[in-house]
Design a protein around this motif. Structure first.
Motif, mmCIF file in Angstrom:
data_model
loop_
_atom_site.group_PDB
_atom_site.id
_atom_site.type_symbol
_atom_site.label_atom_id
_atom_site.label_comp_id
_atom_site.label_asym_id
_atom_site.label_seq_id
_atom_site.Cartn_x
_atom_site.Cartn_y
_atom_site.Cartn_z
ATOM 1 N N GLU A 105 0.822 -1.214 0.000
ATOM 2 C CA GLU A 105 0.000 0.000 0.000
ATOM 3 C C GLU A 105 0.853 1.259 0.000
ATOM 4 O OE1 GLU A 105 -3.979 -1.911 2.066
ATOM 5 O OE2 GLU A 105 -2.483 -0.984 3.364
ATOM 6 N N ARG A 106 1.982 1.214 0.700
ATOM 7 C CA ARG A 106 2.898 2.369 0.665
ATOM 8 C C ARG A 106 3.468 2.553 -0.738
ATOM 9 N NH1 ARG A 106 4.586 0.297 5.638
ATOM 10 N NH2 ARG A 106 6.387 -0.704 4.650
ATOM 11 N N GLU A 107 3.816 1.449 -1.378
ATOM 12 C CA GLU A 107 4.344 1.542 -2.737
ATOM 13 C C GLU A 107 3.313 2.115 -3.697
ATOM 14 O OE1 GLU A 107 7.568 -1.275 -4.319
ATOM 15 O OE2 GLU A 107 6.151 -2.575 -3.271
ATOM 16 N N ALA A 108 2.072 1.722 -3.528
ATOM 17 C CA ALA A 108 1.014 2.258 -4.381
ATOM 18 C C ALA A 108 0.952 3.776 -4.250
ATOM 19 C CB ALA A 108 -0.336 1.631 -4.019
ATOM 20 N N ALA A 109 1.018 4.256 -3.016
ATOM 21 C CA ALA A 109 0.978 5.695 -2.776
ATOM 22 C C ALA A 109 2.191 6.379 -3.402
ATOM 23 C CB ALA A 109 0.925 5.971 -1.278
ATOM 24 N N GLU A 110 3.366 5.775 -3.268
ATOM 25 C CA GLU A 110 4.585 6.348 -3.832
ATOM 26 C C GLU A 110 4.530 6.405 -5.357
ATOM 27 O OE1 GLU A 110 7.532 3.802 -2.215
ATOM 28 O OE2 GLU A 110 7.349 4.616 -0.169
ATOM 29 N N LEU A 111 3.845 5.436 -5.955
ATOM 30 C CA LEU A 111 3.720 5.397 -7.416
ATOM 31 C C LEU A 111 2.585 6.279 -7.930
ATOM 32 C CD1 LEU A 111 4.263 1.560 -7.927
ATOM 33 C CD2 LEU A 111 5.805 3.373 -8.691
ATOM 34 N N GLY A 112 1.829 6.857 -7.017
ATOM 35 C CA GLY A 112 0.745 7.740 -7.417
ATOM 36 C C GLY A 112 -0.534 7.025 -7.784
ATOM 37 N N ALA A 113 -0.691 5.786 -7.330
ATOM 38 C CA ALA A 113 -1.914 5.032 -7.626
ATOM 39 C C ALA A 113 -3.032 5.516 -6.722
ATOM 40 C CB ALA A 113 -1.679 3.539 -7.412
ATOM 41 N N ASN A 114 -4.008 6.204 -7.297
ATOM 42 C CA ASN A 114 -5.130 6.699 -6.496
ATOM 43 C C ASN A 114 -6.438 6.008 -6.859
ATOM 44 O OD1 ASN A 114 -5.652 7.845 -8.966
ATOM 45 N ND2 ASN A 114 -5.064 9.912 -8.342
ATOM 46 N N ALA A 115 -6.348 4.950 -7.635
ATOM 47 C CA ALA A 115 -7.511 4.134 -7.979
ATOM 48 C C ALA A 115 -7.007 2.778 -8.451
ATOM 49 C CB ALA A 115 -8.354 4.805 -9.072
ATOM 50 N N VAL A 116 -7.844 1.781 -8.342
ATOM 51 C CA VAL A 116 -7.482 0.443 -8.794
ATOM 52 C C VAL A 116 -8.577 -0.110 -9.714
ATOM 53 C CG1 VAL A 116 -5.955 -0.202 -6.894
ATOM 54 C CG2 VAL A 116 -8.413 -0.478 -6.605
ATOM 55 N N PRO A 117 -8.171 -1.046 -10.606
ATOM 56 C CA PRO A 117 -6.868 -1.678 -10.725
ATOM 57 C C PRO A 117 -5.810 -0.723 -11.273
ATOM 58 C CG PRO A 117 -8.227 -2.326 -12.576
ATOM 59 C CD PRO A 117 -9.119 -1.545 -11.648
ATOM 60 N N PHE A 118 -4.561 -0.964 -10.858
ATOM 61 C CA PHE A 118 -3.431 -0.168 -11.310
ATOM 62 C C PHE A 118 -2.337 -1.132 -11.735
ATOM 63 C CE2 PHE A 118 0.399 2.515 -10.512
ATOM 64 C CZ PHE A 118 0.096 3.531 -11.416
ATOM 65 N N PHE A 119 -1.909 -1.016 -12.983
ATOM 66 C CA PHE A 119 -0.940 -1.934 -13.575
ATOM 67 C C PHE A 119 0.383 -1.197 -13.785
ATOM 68 C CE2 PHE A 119 -5.195 -3.017 -14.771
ATOM 69 C CZ PHE A 119 -5.276 -4.394 -14.766
ATOM 70 N N VAL A 120 1.482 -1.818 -13.354
ATOM 71 C CA VAL A 120 2.808 -1.217 -13.525
ATOM 72 C C VAL A 120 3.684 -2.186 -14.303
ATOM 73 C CG1 VAL A 120 4.865 -0.335 -12.367
ATOM 74 C CG2 VAL A 120 2.594 0.145 -11.420
ATOM 75 N N LEU A 121 4.220 -1.715 -15.428
ATOM 76 C CA LEU A 121 5.047 -2.536 -16.305
ATOM 77 C C LEU A 121 6.508 -2.187 -16.080
ATOM 78 C CD1 LEU A 121 2.160 -2.460 -17.583
ATOM 79 C CD2 LEU A 121 3.267 -2.668 -19.821
ATOM 80 N N ASP A 122 7.254 -3.170 -15.555
ATOM 81 C CA ASP A 122 8.692 -3.011 -15.330
ATOM 82 C C ASP A 122 9.052 -1.744 -14.557
ATOM 83 O OD1 ASP A 122 9.703 -5.370 -16.276
ATOM 84 O OD2 ASP A 122 10.158 -4.640 -18.278
ATOM 85 N N ARG A 123 8.172 -1.317 -13.675
ATOM 86 C CA ARG A 123 8.390 -0.132 -12.858
ATOM 87 C C ARG A 123 8.691 1.117 -13.701
ATOM 88 N NH1 ARG A 123 8.378 -0.388 -7.100
ATOM 89 N NH2 ARG A 123 6.973 -2.153 -6.729
ATOM 90 N N ARG A 124 8.249 1.085 -14.966
ATOM 91 C CA ARG A 124 8.473 2.238 -15.852
ATOM 92 C C ARG A 124 7.169 2.869 -16.316
ATOM 93 N NH1 ARG A 124 11.878 0.581 -20.811
ATOM 94 N NH2 ARG A 124 10.610 -1.320 -20.674
ATOM 95 N N TYR A 125 6.124 2.045 -16.463
ATOM 96 C CA TYR A 125 4.883 2.539 -17.040
ATOM 97 C C TYR A 125 3.698 2.126 -16.166
ATOM 98 C CZ TYR A 125 8.130 2.392 -20.978
ATOM 99 O OH TYR A 125 9.236 2.534 -21.775
ATOM 100 N N GLY A 126 2.775 3.039 -15.975
ATOM 101 C CA GLY A 126 1.584 2.749 -15.198
ATOM 102 C C GLY A 126 0.327 2.873 -16.033
ATOM 103 N N ILE A 127 -0.603 1.952 -15.847
ATOM 104 C CA ILE A 127 -1.888 1.967 -16.546
ATOM 105 C C ILE A 127 -2.981 1.836 -15.499
ATOM 106 C CG2 ILE A 127 -3.362 0.819 -18.245
ATOM 107 C CD1 ILE A 127 -0.821 -0.279 -19.534
ATOM 108 N N SER A 128 -3.904 2.771 -15.488
ATOM 109 C CA SER A 128 -4.961 2.774 -14.490
ATOM 110 C C SER A 128 -6.292 2.343 -15.080
ATOM 111 C CB SER A 128 -5.100 4.175 -13.882
ATOM 112 O OG SER A 128 -6.087 4.191 -12.872
#
Length: 235
Positions: free
Chosen positions: A170-193
């Motif tokens: 949950e802390r990592e989600a906050a650090e990555l800026g995930a404010n809604a789910v599902p949240f997909f992160v590809l290789d820690r480079r790209y995020g798709i909400s």
């Protein structure tokens, strides 16, 4: 390639989004080289443990709607779920605290059975008449996923078991800026909400694999926000 998916069992668009992602992954040429990791995200962490309430009543209260209007909201989600090949009950489901489910999912990850338990929990919550907020149902699901019953019971009996792992996700989600789910992160480079269409996931995987910048998906994909608010049609 590693794909991390932040989601909550109580989130209907996470259920739909996982199915769409799986469909998109099936069309990706390098799918056998993709590692999938499921991360914890509680939509309503302040919900009291051991207490559940009917989903329709919760929706009606949250959005100031009648029960019939809340039922229409559920039918909207159900149509999307069924289009993705999923079962979805619009009546008789309940809503509650998901912390214990996330703790069991971390146990399952440690035993190499995480996706099996996740799929069973989603199906029980959205498609079957089994409450994932009942500890005995959780134990049954854990055993069905291939986990040891005594170990699953021990985790549920100890509130500290895998709690740190859930909080770290949950802390990592906050650090990555995930404010809604599902949240997909590809290789820690790209995020798709959000629960994007399957072809969006396929294209993102192809672009990430090729080292290209992943195109920002079109806005408006269905998602759920903290507090349990999910995208619903306007009355």
């Amino acid at each position: 390639m590693r794909v991390e998916i932040w989601a909550d069992i109580a989130c209907p668009w996470c259920y739909v989004g996982k199915a769409r992602f799986t469909q998109g992954l099936a069309e990706f040429a390098h799918r056998d080289q993709v590692e999938i990791v499921f991360r914890s995200f509680e939509l309503d962490p302040n919900s009291p443990k051991g207490v559940s309430a009917p989903v329709l009543e919760m929706l009606a209260k949250k959005y100031g709607r009648t029960l019939d209007e809340a039922r229409g909201m559920e039918e909207h989600v159900a149509a999307s779920a069924r289009a993705a090949g999923l079962t979805y009950r619009t009546e008789g489901r309940d809503h509650g605290n998901t912390f214990d489910i996330h703790r069991l999912l971390h146990l399952a990850a440690a035993r190499g059975r995480q996706e099996e338990l996740l799929d069973l929990a989603y199906r029980a919550n959205f498609g079957e008449e089994r409450s994932v907020f009942d500890p005995e149902v959780l134990v049954t699901l854990a055993v069905e996923a291939g986990l040891d019953e005594a170990e699953a019971r021990a985790v549920l009996a100890d509130d500290s078991a895998y709690a740190a792992e859930v909080r770290a996700d949950e802390r990592e989600a906050a650090e990555l800026g995930a404010n809604a789910v599902p949240f997909f992160v590809l290789d820690r480079r790209y995020g798709i909400s959000g629960g994007q269409p399957a072809e969006v996931f396929t294209r993102a995987l192809e672009q990430a694999w090729a080292g290209r910048e992943v195109e920002e998906p079109a806005a408006g994909a269905e998602a759920c926000e903290p507090g349990g608010a999910c995208a619903v049609p306007q009355a």
